[in-house]
Design a protein around this motif. Structure first.
Motif: not given
Length: 182
Positions: A100-101, A79-81, A47-52, A121-122
């Motif tokens: 930092y996911a 991914a969700f930053t 998983v690298t992200g989500v749509e806006d 981490s974090r």
């Protein structure tokens, strides 16, 4: 001689930086962005992200691409930053969470994990509205996962043998295991 050396370095650069990208395919399925490793028969999805604008994310066990199924094994770093996500549910197939996911996901309130082997981490840094994290039967946690999570009320760890860093308590937050529910 210099020209030949330059060509060798150029070829090495291409092999190390361009060619591996050929084996990863970036796709978006049901609002979730993935990078799928198609290099070998045991490929996997990250998983690298989500749509806006997506607020709820239920990650599936696997995703299909061109008729082949790939297990979703990783939530990538960042991914969700800065996303607008409010809740995330990860299946048992997700075993790694990158650094930092979920960082700076200011709307994030709840996260449910199942079987994470390693969380770096974090992962929740500066999630200002995070209230609950259920780590399920996760095994190993990175340093300072809740850095600046001022509203955190509940951390659930169901694995009595989990490796929990001292820094998980940053800010004085309590956590409990299934055997010791507060």
């Amino acid at each position: 001689m210099k020209h030949r050396l330059f060509r060798l370095w150029s070829l090495a650069f291409l092999c190390l930086n361009i060619i591996p990208c050929v084996f990863a395919t970036d796709v978006t399925i049901d609002g979730i962005k993935y990078s799928i490793d198609t290099q070998n028969s045991n490929g996997y999805a990250t998983v690298t992200g989500v749509e806006d604008g997506m607020t709820e994310c239920i990650i599936p066990e696997s995703v299909s691409l061109k008729g082949k199924s790939y297990p979703v094994t990783t939530i990538g770093s960042n991914a969700f930053t800065d996303s607008s996500i409010e809740s995330v549910v990860a299946p048992q197939s997700v075993v790694v969470i990158g650094s930092y996911a979920f960082a700076k996901a200011s709307n994030l309130k709840e996260v449910y994990l199942s079987n994470v082997k390693v969380a770096y981490s974090r992962i929740f840094q500066t999630c200002e509205n995070l209230e609950k994290v259920d780590y399920g039967y996760s095994e190993k946690f990175g340093k300072e996962p809740f850095w600046s999570c001022s509203r955190l009320k509940e951390i659930i760890i169901r694995n009595p043998n989990a490796i929990i860093p001292r820094e998980i308590y940053y800010g004085g937050y309590d956590y409990h295991t299934e055997q010791n529910i507060l």
